[in-house]
Write a protein that holds these residues in place. Sequence first.
Motif, PDB file in Angstrom:
ATOM      1  N   SER A 135       0.852  -1.181   0.000  1.00  0.00           N
ATOM      2  CA  SER A 135       0.000   0.000   0.000  1.00  0.00           C
ATOM      3  C   SER A 135       0.891   1.234   0.000  1.00  0.00           C
ATOM      4  CB  SER A 135      -0.933   0.008   1.219  1.00  0.00           C
ATOM      5  OG  SER A 135      -0.200   0.082   2.416  1.00  0.00           O
ATOM      6  N   VAL A 136       0.447   2.261  -0.713  1.00  0.00           N
ATOM      7  CA  VAL A 136       1.237   3.479  -0.881  1.00  0.00           C
ATOM      8  C   VAL A 136       0.363   4.675  -0.551  1.00  0.00           C
ATOM      9  CG1 VAL A 136       2.490   4.929  -2.519  1.00  0.00           C
ATOM     10  CG2 VAL A 136       2.703   2.443  -2.643  1.00  0.00           C
ATOM     11  N   SER A 137       0.928   5.631   0.164  1.00  0.00           N
ATOM     12  CA  SER A 137       0.241   6.876   0.470  1.00  0.00           C
ATOM     13  C   SER A 137       1.138   8.044   0.097  1.00  0.00           C
ATOM     14  CB  SER A 137      -0.116   6.928   1.965  1.00  0.00           C
ATOM     15  OG  SER A 137      -0.693   8.173   2.295  1.00  0.00           O
ATOM     16  N   VAL A 182       6.290  10.126   0.709  1.00  0.00           N
ATOM     17  CA  VAL A 182       5.576   8.916   0.299  1.00  0.00           C
ATOM     18  C   VAL A 182       5.755   7.873   1.398  1.00  0.00           C
ATOM     19  CG1 VAL A 182       5.448   7.014  -1.353  1.00  0.00           C
ATOM     20  CG2 VAL A 182       5.824   9.347  -2.163  1.00  0.00           C
ATOM     21  N   HIS A 183       4.640   7.289   1.824  1.00  0.00           N
ATOM     22  CA  HIS A 183       4.667   6.261   2.862  1.00  0.00           C
ATOM     23  C   HIS A 183       4.298   4.933   2.220  1.00  0.00           C
ATOM     24  CE1 HIS A 183       4.625   4.681   6.908  1.00  0.00           C
ATOM     25  NE2 HIS A 183       3.450   4.127   6.692  1.00  0.00           N
ATOM     26  N   ALA A 203       8.078   1.962   5.263  1.00  0.00           N
ATOM     27  CA  ALA A 203       9.109   2.922   4.864  1.00  0.00           C
ATOM     28  C   ALA A 203       8.495   4.270   4.534  1.00  0.00           C
ATOM     29  CB  ALA A 203       9.887   2.396   3.660  1.00  0.00           C
ATOM     30  N   THR A 204       9.276   5.319   4.770  1.00  0.00           N
ATOM     31  CA  THR A 204       8.878   6.678   4.415  1.00  0.00           C
ATOM     32  C   THR A 204      10.009   7.315   3.624  1.00  0.00           C
ATOM     33  OG1 THR A 204       7.504   6.930   6.396  1.00  0.00           O
ATOM     34  CG2 THR A 204       8.180   8.944   5.262  1.00  0.00           C
ATOM     35  N   THR A 210      13.616   6.309   5.529  1.00  0.00           N
ATOM     36  CA  THR A 210      13.690   5.581   6.801  1.00  0.00           C
ATOM     37  C   THR A 210      12.733   4.404   6.721  1.00  0.00           C
ATOM     38  OG1 THR A 210      11.981   6.993   7.805  1.00  0.00           O
ATOM     39  CG2 THR A 210      14.287   7.629   8.141  1.00  0.00           C
ATOM     40  N   GLY A 211      13.078   3.327   7.389  1.00  0.00           N
ATOM     41  CA  GLY A 211      12.226   2.143   7.305  1.00  0.00           C
ATOM     42  C   GLY A 211      12.339   1.261   8.532  1.00  0.00           C
ATOM     43  N   ILE A 212      11.336   0.415   8.690  1.00  0.00           N
ATOM     44  CA  ILE A 212      11.310  -0.582   9.757  1.00  0.00           C
ATOM     45  C   ILE A 212      11.045  -1.941   9.119  1.00  0.00           C
ATOM     46  CG2 ILE A 212      10.105  -1.406  11.813  1.00  0.00           C
ATOM     47  CD1 ILE A 212       9.482   1.498  12.481  1.00  0.00           C
ATOM     48  N   VAL A 213      11.882  -2.905   9.432  1.00  0.00           N
ATOM     49  CA  VAL A 213      11.757  -4.270   8.917  1.00  0.00           C
ATOM     50  C   VAL A 213      11.362  -5.187  10.069  1.00  0.00           C
ATOM     51  CG1 VAL A 213      13.014  -6.228   7.957  1.00  0.00           C
ATOM     52  CG2 VAL A 213      13.427  -3.932   7.068  1.00  0.00           C
TER      53      VAL A 213
END
Length: 237
Positions: free
Chosen positions: A54-56, A74-75, A97-98, A117-120
């Motif tokens: 999903s993209v925002s 973009v998120h 990710a952002t 920046t991102g979280i895995v």
Amino acid sequence: MVRGSRRRGRLLVLPILAALLIVGFVGVDAWVREQAEQRLAAAVLERLGADQASVSIASWPFLTAMPADRLERVHLVVADIPVDVAGRSGVVNQVTATALGIQRFRDPAQARAERVTGIVRMDWTQVAAVTGLALRPAGKGRVALDQTVKVLDASLPVVLEATVGVAPDGTLTLSDATLSGAGLEVSAELVDRLLAGLAAQMRLPTAAGLVYTGLESTEDGLRAELSGSDVRLSELG
């Protein structure tokens, strides 16, 4: 009186028309933005082979961003991404990710972000799949691992416990390690030797342009943080 009434009628029509134009612009802008988000999500799915994306897009109004060829924010949320680490296959359960300051977004091959920046997130099953090590949570940010060591030609089962961390290149690190086993007198040399043997296997998936900045061990798995500057988006997959 009739002429004055007509003038007042025309004055009333003007704000109504302006409101209709604004509503129409907002509606068109939202539709164009939604189409762009869907196309980007589809491109992510195709490139990464993921199950869901999903993209925002946060830039508003979106229509004015197109001539400038720049998006402010973009998120992205992607689930179940297949990965291969040193010949071991697994799945990244989720990436959030952002991307900030995306330039040349209309050309996917050239698009760059000023900051990402991102979280895995990976559950313990998938951590084991990509490392070959059946790590499990041991509380307070520590992990445990069943191992076998040789002492005087005898193979003895032991439990290794350590605080887990991550190096920028995705290598997992173990610190403050301890070994426990029935009747086993553990030396620091034995602990170091065991850790050295595990080091080559302990790697997480990487993405070009991003480095690991933090890691948390939870009951469900590992939660890692990544970041990067001036990132070429086409290289992230």
